[in-house]
Design a protein around this motif. Structure first.
Motif, PDB file in Angstrom:
ATOM      1  N   GLY A 426       0.803  -1.230   0.000  1.00  0.00           N
ATOM      2  CA  GLY A 426       0.000   0.000   0.000  1.00  0.00           C
ATOM      3  C   GLY A 426       0.829   1.270   0.000  1.00  0.00           C
ATOM      4  O   GLY A 426       2.055   1.254   0.217  1.00  0.00           O
ATOM      5  N   ASP A 427       0.129   2.388  -0.200  1.00  0.00           N
ATOM      6  CA  ASP A 427       0.780   3.707  -0.171  1.00  0.00           C
ATOM      7  C   ASP A 427       1.455   3.909   1.182  1.00  0.00           C
ATOM      8  O   ASP A 427       0.896   3.582   2.235  1.00  0.00           O
ATOM      9  CB  ASP A 427      -0.267   4.813  -0.360  1.00  0.00           C
ATOM     10  N   GLY A 428       2.645   4.454   1.163  1.00  0.00           N
ATOM     11  CA  GLY A 428       3.343   4.801   2.396  1.00  0.00           C
ATOM     12  C   GLY A 428       3.723   3.614   3.260  1.00  0.00           C
ATOM     13  O   GLY A 428       4.124   3.796   4.407  1.00  0.00           O
ATOM     14  N   ALA A 429       3.617   2.388   2.757  1.00  0.00           N
ATOM     15  CA  ALA A 429       3.981   1.212   3.566  1.00  0.00           C
ATOM     16  C   ALA A 429       5.501   1.031   3.605  1.00  0.00           C
ATOM     17  O   ALA A 429       6.221   1.515   2.727  1.00  0.00           O
ATOM     18  CB  ALA A 429       3.315  -0.031   2.997  1.00  0.00           C
ATOM     19  N   PHE A 430       5.962   0.336   4.639  1.00  0.00           N
ATOM     20  CA  PHE A 430       7.371  -0.025   4.781  1.00  0.00           C
ATOM     21  C   PHE A 430       7.476  -1.550   4.827  1.00  0.00           C
ATOM     22  O   PHE A 430       6.521  -2.224   5.196  1.00  0.00           O
ATOM     23  CB  PHE A 430       7.955   0.533   6.096  1.00  0.00           C
ATOM     24  N   THR A 431       8.669  -2.050   4.471  1.00  0.00           N
ATOM     25  CA  THR A 431       8.923  -3.482   4.673  1.00  0.00           C
ATOM     26  C   THR A 431      10.265  -3.622   5.375  1.00  0.00           C
ATOM     27  O   THR A 431      11.114  -2.727   5.307  1.00  0.00           O
ATOM     28  CB  THR A 431       8.982  -4.258   3.340  1.00  0.00           C
TER      29      THR A 431
END
Ligand code: UD1
Ligand code: CA
Length: 486
Positions: A426-431
């Motif tokens: 998604g938008d603005g997600a981090f991993t």
């Protein structure tokens, strides 16, 4: 000189039935390419640019291949089939027979294997032909070595009287250095009547088109030659060495042309530009660059060194270093390379980055998005402002089908991720680093998929005692003791 807006009608006949044995090729001679175009295409481009209304191509050897290429370039070209090559005069008879209506005005005869011949030269030939009011005008040239060519014979006043084929010529006639290029402009009515009465009483037993000159002279009709200074344009290709020579010459003309248009080419010798390429001003091409097909490069961009782009659309102020690309788009202010591979459908947005050892296929990378290091991006959409960590693989292929991955805007994915498609981040997600993403990541979430790290203290002392690793570890422990300073 004719300045009438109603220039007389011009029909072009392009002769391309010959065998091309010396090419030693499975491909028809006229289909061999220089500057990204087959020789037959160069011929068709040249006649089209000279304002002809109808074009007839005479095909014979490898006619299926040749006809297919002609139709692909222009479906309106009329095809005339010459099964047995009985000479250039016979080829023209067949071309005239293939037309539904007898041509009017002027007929322009050219060859399919003379790739440097330009539209401008053909236009000048037609203008000269009209202005001088001749019935036939031959395009001629003076060669240092005219061996093999038909010679232009002139009388004491310099008027053209005949063309004599090399094989039929006397020693005296062979000393003439003015040759027949084979290209000519001729009055349509005269041509029809003249080729219908050709005879094959010559050394080769062929119907020579060139015999129409003698016929015109005998009838007291005005004939003449338009002498071309630029002898490269009259040179035909018979073998692969000639193909390479003419290819280099055409390339040098193309690099010269682009330099006059405001392109910096650091090393024209190692820079190759196809005929259909378009370059804006202040483009800089570094050594070892090949711009092929319909590649377009925008203002102020720098390409190279050692870069090959085929059908790539490059925006303004882009930098592309040591890259191989085809059928791709690179937006304004973007950077690519060094060592990038852009495959068909790679589409990099404005200000984006495809970095070092990155392969991209069928993927849209948004404005300002970056894939800087060591990654494979296949069948993906990456939103604007997103950063993809080093060593990321978009696993698009399950062994049977390809699937897509979507990464939203302003996402931050970490190093050494695998995105197992189909999957959405998604938008603005981090991993997290090293994560294999198999399930969708909601906007704003952090996806961590790796097992928590566990340190087993003293493992080396236990299991690897006395090794260099053990010694280094002991030394580190002592150093920590010393610097802790108690
Ligand atoms: C021809 C000219 C010669 C000229 C030379 C320039 C004649 C008789 N001679 O000689 O004066 O100096 O070109 O290169 O015209 N072709 C056909 N069908 C044929 C024969 C030829 O389509 O039956 C085509 C060939 O594919 C080629 C062109 O016509 O594209 C010229 O044929 P080529 O055999 O090369 O002509 P030359 O004998 O060299
Ligand atoms: Ca020839």
């Amino acid at each position: 000189m004719s300045t009438s807006p109603h220039s007389p009608q011009v029909t072009a006949i392009v002769l391309a039935a010959g065998a091309g044995t010396r090419m030693k090729s499975n491909r028809a001679k006229v289909l061999h390419e220089i500057a990204g175009r087959s020789m037959i295409e160069h011929a068709l481009v040249a006649v089209a640019g000279a304002g002809v209304s109808t074009t007839v191509a005479v095909v014979g050897h490898d006619r299926d291949q040749v006809s297919e290429a002609i139709t692909a370039y222009d479906p309106h070209v009329v095809h005339a089939v010459q099964d047995i090559q009985r000479g250039t005069g016979h080829a023209v008879q067949i071309a005239l027979d293939a037309l539904d209506e007898a041509p009017e005005g002027t007929v322009l005869v050219t060859y399919g294997d003379v790739p440097l011949l330009s539209s401008q030269t053909l236009s000048e030939l037609l203008l000269d032909h009209r202005a001088a009011g001749r019935i036939v005008t031959i395009l001629s040239a003076e060669l240092d070595d005219p061996t093999g060519y038909g010679r232009i014979l002139r009388d004491g006043d310099g008027a053209v009287t005949a063309i004599r084929e090399h094989k039929d010529a006397s020693d005296d006639e062979r000393s003439v250095r003015e040759i027949n290029s084979g290209i000519l402009a001729v009055d349509a009515d005269f041509l029809r009547h003249a080729v219908s009465s050709l005879e094959a009483n010559n050394a080769q037993g062929e119907l020579y088109l060139t015999d129409i000159i003698g016929k015109a002279v005998a009838e007291g009709r005005p004939v003449g030659a338009h002498v071309l200074e630029d002898v490269w344009q009259t040179e035909g290709v018979n073998d692969r060495a000639q193909l390479a020579r003419l290819g280099r010459e055409l390339n040098s003309r193309l690099t010269d042309h682009w330099m006059t248009e405001g392109v910096t080419i650091v090393d024209p010798q190692t820079t190759w530009i196809d005929s259909a390429v378009t370059l804006a001003t202040d483009v800089t091409l570094l050594p070892g660059t090949q711009l092929l097909g319909a590649t377009v490069v925008g203002v102020g961009s720098t390409i190279g060194p050692d870069t090959t782009l085929r059908n790539v659309e490059v925006g303004a102020h882009v930098t592309i270093v040591r890259t191989h690309g085809s059928d791709a788009v690179v937006g304004d202010n973007a950077t690519v390379g060094p060592f990038a591979f852009l495959r068909p459908g790679a589409d990099l947005g404005e200000g984006g980055k495809i970095g070092t050892f990155v392969e991209v296929k069928n993927s849209i990378i948004g404005a300002g998005a970056k894939v800087p290091h060591l990654s494979y991006v296949g069948d993906a959409e990456i939103g604007e402002g997103t950063n993809i960590g080093a060593g990321t693989i978009f696993a698009n292929y399950d062994g049977v089908n390809k699937h897509r991955t979507t990464v939203g805007r302003h996402a931050r994915t970490a190093s050494n991720n695998t995105f197992v498609a189909p999957v959405t981040i998604g938008d603005g997600a981090f991993t997290g680093a090293g994560t294999t993403i198999r399930e969708d990541v909601p906007p704003g979430a952090l996806a961590v998929g790796t097992a928590r790290q566990r340190n087993i203290e003293g493992w080396v002392a236990d299991r690897r005692a006395g090794t260099s690793s053990d010694k280094a570890a002991n030394h580190a422990a002592e150093t920590v003791g010393e610097t802790s300073g108690d």
